[in-house]
Design a protein around this motif. Structure first.
Motif, PDB file in Angstrom:
ATOM      1  N   VAL A  69       0.850  -1.194   0.000  1.00  0.00           N
ATOM      2  CA  VAL A  69       0.000   0.000   0.000  1.00  0.00           C
ATOM      3  C   VAL A  69       0.887   1.247   0.000  1.00  0.00           C
ATOM      4  CG1 VAL A  69      -1.771   1.284   1.278  1.00  0.00           C
ATOM      5  CG2 VAL A  69      -1.859  -1.220   1.202  1.00  0.00           C
ATOM      6  N   TRP A  70       1.950   1.193   0.778  1.00  0.00           N
ATOM      7  CA  TRP A  70       2.887   2.320   0.855  1.00  0.00           C
ATOM      8  C   TRP A  70       3.437   2.662  -0.531  1.00  0.00           C
ATOM      9  CZ3 TRP A  70       4.427   5.974   4.190  1.00  0.00           C
ATOM     10  CH2 TRP A  70       5.603   6.676   3.872  1.00  0.00           C
ATOM     11  N   ARG A  71       3.856   1.632  -1.250  1.00  0.00           N
ATOM     12  CA  ARG A  71       4.410   1.902  -2.586  1.00  0.00           C
ATOM     13  C   ARG A  71       3.358   2.482  -3.519  1.00  0.00           C
ATOM     14  NH1 ARG A  71       7.187  -3.094  -1.840  1.00  0.00           N
ATOM     15  NH2 ARG A  71       5.820  -4.125  -3.339  1.00  0.00           N
ATOM     16  N   THR A  72       2.120   1.987  -3.373  1.00  0.00           N
ATOM     17  CA  THR A  72       1.043   2.490  -4.230  1.00  0.00           C
ATOM     18  C   THR A  72       0.794   3.981  -3.986  1.00  0.00           C
ATOM     19  OG1 THR A  72       0.020   0.306  -4.089  1.00  0.00           O
ATOM     20  CG2 THR A  72      -1.340   2.091  -4.972  1.00  0.00           C
ATOM     21  N   ILE A  73       0.854   4.399  -2.722  1.00  0.00           N
ATOM     22  CA  ILE A  73       0.541   5.816  -2.464  1.00  0.00           C
ATOM     23  C   ILE A  73       1.733   6.746  -2.606  1.00  0.00           C
ATOM     24  CG2 ILE A  73      -1.489   5.382  -0.998  1.00  0.00           C
ATOM     25  CD1 ILE A  73       0.220   5.975   1.437  1.00  0.00           C
ATOM     26  N   THR A  74       2.963   6.214  -2.633  1.00  0.00           N
ATOM     27  CA  THR A  74       4.111   7.134  -2.661  1.00  0.00           C
ATOM     28  C   THR A  74       4.928   7.119  -3.948  1.00  0.00           C
ATOM     29  OG1 THR A  74       5.509   5.479  -1.595  1.00  0.00           O
ATOM     30  CG2 THR A  74       4.460   7.092  -0.150  1.00  0.00           C
ATOM     31  N   GLU A  75       4.831   6.059  -4.758  1.00  0.00           N
ATOM     32  CA  GLU A  75       5.672   6.039  -5.957  1.00  0.00           C
ATOM     33  C   GLU A  75       4.980   6.763  -7.103  1.00  0.00           C
ATOM     34  OE1 GLU A  75       6.857   1.962  -6.574  1.00  0.00           O
ATOM     35  OE2 GLU A  75       8.088   1.969  -4.762  1.00  0.00           O
ATOM     36  N   PRO A  76       5.674   7.761  -7.667  1.00  0.00           N
ATOM     37  CA  PRO A  76       5.047   8.616  -8.679  1.00  0.00           C
ATOM     38  C   PRO A  76       4.351   7.846  -9.802  1.00  0.00           C
ATOM     39  CG  PRO A  76       7.142   9.542  -8.043  1.00  0.00           C
ATOM     40  CD  PRO A  76       7.025   8.228  -7.318  1.00  0.00           C
ATOM     41  N   GLU A  77       4.936   6.725 -10.275  1.00  0.00           N
ATOM     42  CA  GLU A  77       4.272   6.032 -11.385  1.00  0.00           C
ATOM     43  C   GLU A  77       2.942   5.416 -10.937  1.00  0.00           C
ATOM     44  OE1 GLU A  77       7.072   5.089  -9.999  1.00  0.00           O
ATOM     45  OE2 GLU A  77       7.419   2.932 -10.091  1.00  0.00           O
ATOM     46  N   HIS A  78       2.815   5.105  -9.644  1.00  0.00           N
ATOM     47  CA  HIS A  78       1.526   4.642  -9.125  1.00  0.00           C
ATOM     48  C   HIS A  78       0.594   5.808  -8.841  1.00  0.00           C
ATOM     49  CE1 HIS A  78       3.849   0.892  -7.836  1.00  0.00           C
ATOM     50  NE2 HIS A  78       3.050   0.550  -8.825  1.00  0.00           N
ATOM     51  N   MET A  79       1.188   6.878  -8.285  1.00  0.00           N
ATOM     52  CA  MET A  79       0.365   8.053  -7.948  1.00  0.00           C
ATOM     53  C   MET A  79      -0.369   8.585  -9.169  1.00  0.00           C
ATOM     54  SD  MET A  79       2.744  10.275  -5.389  1.00  0.00           S
ATOM     55  CE  MET A  79       1.618  11.192  -4.364  1.00  0.00           C
ATOM     56  N   SER A  80       0.291   8.478 -10.328  1.00  0.00           N
ATOM     57  CA  SER A  80      -0.357   9.010 -11.523  1.00  0.00           C
ATOM     58  C   SER A  80      -1.552   8.149 -11.930  1.00  0.00           C
ATOM     59  CB  SER A  80       0.652   9.124 -12.662  1.00  0.00           C
ATOM     60  OG  SER A  80       1.153   7.848 -12.975  1.00  0.00           O
ATOM     61  N   GLN A  81      -1.696   6.981 -11.309  1.00  0.00           N
ATOM     62  CA  GLN A  81      -2.863   6.153 -11.645  1.00  0.00           C
ATOM     63  C   GLN A  81      -4.067   6.410 -10.751  1.00  0.00           C
ATOM     64  OE1 GLN A  81      -2.118   1.947 -12.736  1.00  0.00           O
ATOM     65  NE2 GLN A  81       0.010   2.461 -12.380  1.00  0.00           N
ATOM     66  N   TRP A  82      -3.818   6.882  -9.536  1.00  0.00           N
ATOM     67  CA  TRP A  82      -4.982   7.128  -8.668  1.00  0.00           C
ATOM     68  C   TRP A  82      -5.158   8.600  -8.326  1.00  0.00           C
ATOM     69  CZ3 TRP A  82      -4.072   9.507  -4.059  1.00  0.00           C
ATOM     70  CH2 TRP A  82      -2.778   9.417  -3.524  1.00  0.00           C
ATOM     71  N   PHE A  83      -4.195   9.431  -8.717  1.00  0.00           N
ATOM     72  CA  PHE A  83      -4.229  10.794  -8.207  1.00  0.00           C
ATOM     73  C   PHE A  83      -4.137  11.801  -9.345  1.00  0.00           C
ATOM     74  CE2 PHE A  83      -2.253  13.542  -4.594  1.00  0.00           C
ATOM     75  CZ  PHE A  83      -3.438  14.198  -4.481  1.00  0.00           C
TER      76      PHE A  83
END
Lengths: 116, 153
Positions: B19-33
């Protein structure tokens, strides 16, 4: 961005002490600054300042009754503020749902990789 | 935490680190944020988030892997974000067993950290009546309406 349409309204409600004053006005109707000051842990001057901001944002209105100034809530404006906050909450619900989807998919993938 | 503007949470079937990686890594952040995220996850780091044709700066505040991550945004251009001129977004991750994490997010203009505990409690108690409750009710109504809209499609 998540900026709601109305900055003045937003900054009026973003401060917890001010929301506390607003809550008291909402639940008690026509109240004076000194009545409010008796129910919050901050000074009368602070209450007066909060009332000025709330009035400027259109959330409360004042009228004179004898020697007292009484405040009451402006329902339309409060409704607008509430909707802005509800929209922000809904936006976070959508984001959290997306995080859940992504994290669970990543976790499932990790598990499969470990098993194979 | 009582008094913050918005508080939402979700239970995720994945370990806190995922979960931490999902909310903090930019390539993931661009998918939910945001559509585009330029951000180094380090305390004090300045970054930028792009939403469609709009965007704005963000400043990372707390990075405590994998428990707490926060940043400030929505502050006036040219100013440094501090309490009072910006919104603080804070994620808290609480493991519930090995493969489940409760993720809470708050967004608010001010924190109540400096308030004494009894003060926070009193504030929370008073908020059960009045406006906060009104807001909760409305949020529920909107959530139900949203679901119905979805079902109707």
């Amino acid at each position: 961005m998540t900026t709601p349409p109305d900055d003045e309204l937003w900054s009026a409600i973003a401060d917890p002490s001010r929301r506390r004053v607003l809550d008291l006005v909402v639940s008690n109707g026509d109240v004076s600054a000194s009545w409010l000051a008796g129910r919050v842990p901050f000074s009368r001057q602070a209450v007066a300042k909060h009332l000025v901001v709330l009035e400027r944002a259109g959330l409360v209105s004042r009228r004179k009754q004898g020697r007292e100034v009484l405040y009451k809530v402006q329902a339309d404006r409060l409704d607008q503020a509430t909707r802005a906050m509800a929209e922000l909450a809904a936006q976070w619900d959508r984001r959290l749902a997306a995080i859940k989807r992504l994290a669970e998919a990543a976790h499932a993938k990790n598990k499969t990789r470990r098993q194979s | 935490m009582p008094g913050l503007v918005i508080e939402r949470e979700v239970l995720i079937e994945a370990p806190a680190d995922v979960v931490w990686r999902t909310i903090t890594e930019p390539e993931h952040m661009s998918q939910w944020f945001a559509d585009r995220v330029d951000l180094v996850v380090e305390p004090g780091a300045h970054g930028y988030m792009q939403f469609g044709d709009q965007g704005g700066p963000v400043v990372v505040e707390t990075v405590d892997r994998p428990r707490r991550f926060s940043f400030r945004w929505n502050y006036p251009a040219g100013e440094e974000p501090v309490t009072g001129n910006s919104m603080l977004v804070e994620f808290t991750l609480t493991p519930e067993g090995d493969e489940r994490t409760r993720l809470r997010v708050t967004e608010g203009g001010h924190e109540l950290r400096d308030w004494p505990d009894e003060e926070k409690q009193r504030y929370a108690d008073e908020h059960r009546e009045g406006w906060a409750e009104y807001l909760d009710r409305l949020a529920n109504v909107l959530a139900v309406a949203g679901r119905d809209d979805h079902a109707a499609r």
